[in-house]
Write a protein that holds these residues in place. Sequence first.
Motif, PDB file in Angstrom:
ATOM      1  N   LYS A 120      39.632  34.489  34.132  1.00  0.00           N
ATOM      2  CA  LYS A 120      38.786  35.651  34.487  1.00  0.00           C
ATOM      3  C   LYS A 120      37.634  35.247  35.410  1.00  0.00           C
ATOM      4  O   LYS A 120      37.378  35.892  36.425  1.00  0.00           O
ATOM      5  CB  LYS A 120      38.226  36.310  33.223  1.00  0.00           C
ATOM      6  CG  LYS A 120      39.149  37.335  32.608  1.00  0.00           C
ATOM      7  CD  LYS A 120      38.403  38.139  31.516  1.00  0.00           C
ATOM      8  CE  LYS A 120      39.280  39.228  30.945  1.00  0.00           C
ATOM      9  NZ  LYS A 120      40.447  38.720  30.215  1.00  0.00           N
ATOM     10  N   GLY A 121      36.943  34.174  35.058  1.00  0.00           N
ATOM     11  CA  GLY A 121      35.825  33.690  35.871  1.00  0.00           C
ATOM     12  C   GLY A 121      36.283  33.180  37.228  1.00  0.00           C
ATOM     13  O   GLY A 121      35.631  33.410  38.248  1.00  0.00           O
ATOM     14  N   ASN A 122      37.427  32.499  37.231  1.00  0.00           N
ATOM     15  CA  ASN A 122      37.945  31.951  38.484  1.00  0.00           C
ATOM     16  C   ASN A 122      38.308  33.058  39.471  1.00  0.00           C
ATOM     17  O   ASN A 122      38.014  32.973  40.660  1.00  0.00           O
ATOM     18  CB  ASN A 122      39.185  31.082  38.220  1.00  0.00           C
ATOM     19  CG  ASN A 122      38.828  29.770  37.547  1.00  0.00           C
ATOM     20  OD1 ASN A 122      37.705  29.295  37.649  1.00  0.00           O
ATOM     21  ND2 ASN A 122      39.782  29.188  36.844  1.00  0.00           N
ATOM     22  N   VAL A 123      38.957  34.104  38.959  1.00  0.00           N
ATOM     23  CA  VAL A 123      39.415  35.173  39.849  1.00  0.00           C
ATOM     24  C   VAL A 123      38.234  36.029  40.325  1.00  0.00           C
ATOM     25  O   VAL A 123      38.234  36.545  41.443  1.00  0.00           O
ATOM     26  CB  VAL A 123      40.534  36.012  39.184  1.00  0.00           C
ATOM     27  CG1 VAL A 123      40.001  37.052  38.221  1.00  0.00           C
ATOM     28  CG2 VAL A 123      41.417  36.658  40.245  1.00  0.00           C
ATOM     29  N   LYS A 124      37.203  36.113  39.496  1.00  0.00           N
ATOM     30  CA  LYS A 124      35.990  36.854  39.877  1.00  0.00           C
ATOM     31  C   LYS A 124      35.353  36.195  41.111  1.00  0.00           C
ATOM     32  O   LYS A 124      34.872  36.872  42.020  1.00  0.00           O
ATOM     33  CB  LYS A 124      35.010  36.827  38.699  1.00  0.00           C
ATOM     34  CG  LYS A 124      33.944  37.888  38.745  1.00  0.00           C
ATOM     35  CD  LYS A 124      33.128  37.843  37.463  1.00  0.00           C
ATOM     36  CE  LYS A 124      31.814  38.572  37.645  1.00  0.00           C
ATOM     37  NZ  LYS A 124      30.913  38.374  36.510  1.00  0.00           N
ATOM     38  N   PHE A 125      35.383  34.864  41.116  1.00  0.00           N
ATOM     39  CA  PHE A 125      34.878  34.120  42.278  1.00  0.00           C
ATOM     40  C   PHE A 125      35.867  34.202  43.444  1.00  0.00           C
ATOM     41  O   PHE A 125      35.489  34.511  44.577  1.00  0.00           O
ATOM     42  CB  PHE A 125      34.641  32.649  41.898  1.00  0.00           C
ATOM     43  CG  PHE A 125      34.369  31.761  43.082  1.00  0.00           C
ATOM     44  CD1 PHE A 125      33.153  31.824  43.771  1.00  0.00           C
ATOM     45  CD2 PHE A 125      35.323  30.852  43.537  1.00  0.00           C
ATOM     46  CE1 PHE A 125      32.910  31.016  44.868  1.00  0.00           C
ATOM     47  CE2 PHE A 125      35.081  30.036  44.639  1.00  0.00           C
ATOM     48  CZ  PHE A 125      33.866  30.117  45.311  1.00  0.00           C
ATOM     49  N   GLY A 126      37.148  33.947  43.157  1.00  0.00           N
ATOM     50  CA  GLY A 126      38.160  33.880  44.204  1.00  0.00           C
ATOM     51  C   GLY A 126      38.293  35.151  45.019  1.00  0.00           C
ATOM     52  O   GLY A 126      38.492  35.105  46.237  1.00  0.00           O
ATOM     53  N   ILE A 127      38.146  36.286  44.351  1.00  0.00           N
ATOM     54  CA  ILE A 127      38.357  37.567  45.040  1.00  0.00           C
ATOM     55  C   ILE A 127      37.222  37.877  46.027  1.00  0.00           C
ATOM     56  O   ILE A 127      37.377  38.666  46.951  1.00  0.00           O
ATOM     57  CB  ILE A 127      38.605  38.707  44.030  1.00  0.00           C
ATOM     58  CG1 ILE A 127      39.464  39.801  44.654  1.00  0.00           C
ATOM     59  CG2 ILE A 127      37.316  39.246  43.446  1.00  0.00           C
ATOM     60  CD1 ILE A 127      40.563  40.332  43.787  1.00  0.00           C
ATOM     61  N   LYS A 128      36.092  37.196  45.848  1.00  0.00           N
ATOM     62  CA  LYS A 128      34.994  37.331  46.823  1.00  0.00           C
ATOM     63  C   LYS A 128      35.336  36.556  48.105  1.00  0.00           C
ATOM     64  O   LYS A 128      34.830  36.857  49.178  1.00  0.00           O
ATOM     65  CB  LYS A 128      33.690  36.763  46.249  1.00  0.00           C
ATOM     66  CG  LYS A 128      33.097  37.573  45.117  1.00  0.00           C
ATOM     67  CD  LYS A 128      31.875  36.849  44.579  1.00  0.00           C
ATOM     68  CE  LYS A 128      31.367  37.480  43.291  1.00  0.00           C
ATOM     69  NZ  LYS A 128      30.432  36.591  42.593  1.00  0.00           N
ATOM     70  N   ILE A 129      36.186  35.537  47.951  1.00  0.00           N
ATOM     71  CA  ILE A 129      36.523  34.662  49.081  1.00  0.00           C
ATOM     72  C   ILE A 129      37.697  35.221  49.889  1.00  0.00           C
ATOM     73  O   ILE A 129      37.695  35.192  51.111  1.00  0.00           O
ATOM     74  CB  ILE A 129      36.870  33.234  48.569  1.00  0.00           C
ATOM     75  CG1 ILE A 129      35.711  32.648  47.744  1.00  0.00           C
ATOM     76  CG2 ILE A 129      37.276  32.308  49.702  1.00  0.00           C
ATOM     77  CD1 ILE A 129      34.428  32.392  48.517  1.00  0.00           C
ATOM     78  N   MET A 130      38.705  35.720  49.187  1.00  0.00           N
ATOM     79  CA  MET A 130      39.857  36.305  49.897  1.00  0.00           C
ATOM     80  C   MET A 130      40.370  37.522  49.137  1.00  0.00           C
ATOM     81  O   MET A 130      40.408  37.515  47.905  1.00  0.00           O
ATOM     82  CB  MET A 130      40.962  35.258  50.121  1.00  0.00           C
ATOM     83  CG  MET A 130      41.545  34.654  48.872  1.00  0.00           C
ATOM     84  SD  MET A 130      42.851  33.456  49.256  1.00  0.00           S
ATOM     85  CE  MET A 130      43.566  33.238  47.622  1.00  0.00           C
ATOM     86  N   GLN A 131      40.731  38.546  49.866  1.00  0.00           N
ATOM     87  CA  GLN A 131      41.213  39.784  49.242  1.00  0.00           C
ATOM     88  C   GLN A 131      42.700  39.981  49.556  1.00  0.00           C
ATOM     89  O   GLN A 131      43.086  40.928  50.217  1.00  0.00           O
ATOM     90  CB  GLN A 131      40.403  41.000  49.723  1.00  0.00           C
ATOM     91  CG  GLN A 131      38.979  41.038  49.193  1.00  0.00           C
ATOM     92  CD  GLN A 131      38.041  40.111  49.944  1.00  0.00           C
ATOM     93  OE1 GLN A 131      38.083  40.029  51.166  1.00  0.00           O
ATOM     94  NE2 GLN A 131      37.194  39.391  49.229  1.00  0.00           N
ATOM     95  N   THR A 132      43.515  39.053  49.072  1.00  0.00           N
ATOM     96  CA  THR A 132      44.956  39.121  49.355  1.00  0.00           C
ATOM     97  C   THR A 132      45.683  39.768  48.174  1.00  0.00           C
ATOM     98  O   THR A 132      45.130  39.876  47.073  1.00  0.00           O
ATOM     99  CB  THR A 132      45.518  37.716  49.582  1.00  0.00           C
ATOM    100  OG1 THR A 132      45.233  36.929  48.414  1.00  0.00           O
ATOM    101  CG2 THR A 132      44.895  37.047  50.797  1.00  0.00           C
ATOM    102  N   GLU A 133      46.921  40.153  48.393  1.00  0.00           N
ATOM    103  CA  GLU A 133      47.726  40.738  47.305  1.00  0.00           C
ATOM    104  C   GLU A 133      47.873  39.786  46.111  1.00  0.00           C
ATOM    105  O   GLU A 133      47.694  40.204  44.972  1.00  0.00           O
ATOM    106  CB  GLU A 133      49.111  41.176  47.823  1.00  0.00           C
ATOM    107  CG  GLU A 133      49.157  42.596  48.369  1.00  0.00           C
ATOM    108  CD  GLU A 133      48.403  43.622  47.528  1.00  0.00           C
ATOM    109  OE1 GLU A 133      48.756  43.800  46.348  1.00  0.00           O
ATOM    110  OE2 GLU A 133      47.444  44.230  48.037  1.00  0.00           O
ATOM    111  N   PRO A 134      48.222  38.494  46.356  1.00  0.00           N
ATOM    112  CA  PRO A 134      48.383  37.597  45.209  1.00  0.00           C
ATOM    113  C   PRO A 134      47.136  37.494  44.331  1.00  0.00           C
ATOM    114  O   PRO A 134      47.237  37.470  43.107  1.00  0.00           O
ATOM    115  CB  PRO A 134      48.721  36.245  45.860  1.00  0.00           C
ATOM    116  CG  PRO A 134      49.348  36.602  47.169  1.00  0.00           C
ATOM    117  CD  PRO A 134      48.622  37.830  47.615  1.00  0.00           C
TER     118      PRO A 134
END
Length: 247
Positions: free
Chosen positions: A173-187
């Motif tokens: 949950k924490g990782n994806v919260k950060f990751g989605i700020k960096i890239m907004q891809t389908e995966p």
Amino acid sequence: MWEGSGNNYAYLVVDEKSKDAVIIDPANPSEVLPVLKKQVDSGDIKLTNIINTHHHHDHAGGNSEMLKHYKLPIIGGRDCSKVTKTPKHGETFTIGDSIKVKALHTPCHTQDSICYLFEDGNDKAVFTGDTLFIGGCGRFFEGTAEEMHKALNETLAALPDDTKVYPGHEYTKGNVKFGIKIMQTEPIKKLEAFANSNKETQGKFTIGDEKLHNVFMRVDDPEVQKAVGKSKPVDVMAALREMKNAS
């Protein structure tokens, strides 16, 4: 283990044919021992080894207590408590009749970090400790961005894409919260949806998935490079980790 605080995983892996079994990172014996005792006493498993991914207390800190109950050899990084064997990088060993294990040295989070690739027929799983998480990676406590880049994007990325990932913590949950700020891809949007509706994510994603939704494994991606303002892969790795630490 330690649900709600460390959200650590310990893993029991059993060769169904021979019943030979190993326990990976049993750092909190009070949670692990009752499960093992039940299965050992019933004859469902024959415990042959303790395996550690690295020396940190929340992974190898249960070794002394475990040995009081089960006198077993400990396979792990050189700095792990009570370790009896540290396999070389690429060294293999077997569990029972059909599980082949390969040790992969991935120094960075700690210098003694080892990931273990398990293969049984066509089934493949990698136990990554605190090197690779679903959608993230460990902090660079004892290493450099260069080392983590090599660990993730050379050593682990070279594994077959269908290798399931079993990390040392439930941090998705924490990782994806950060990751989605960096890239907004389908995966990564898919990972976000899964993490939001599932408490546990271990074994649900593969190395192939991580290459698509894990920003630390996409250091060559122009969108990621733009987000961090760097273009060299190692610089991108360093910048991502700093941003994640501060997030």
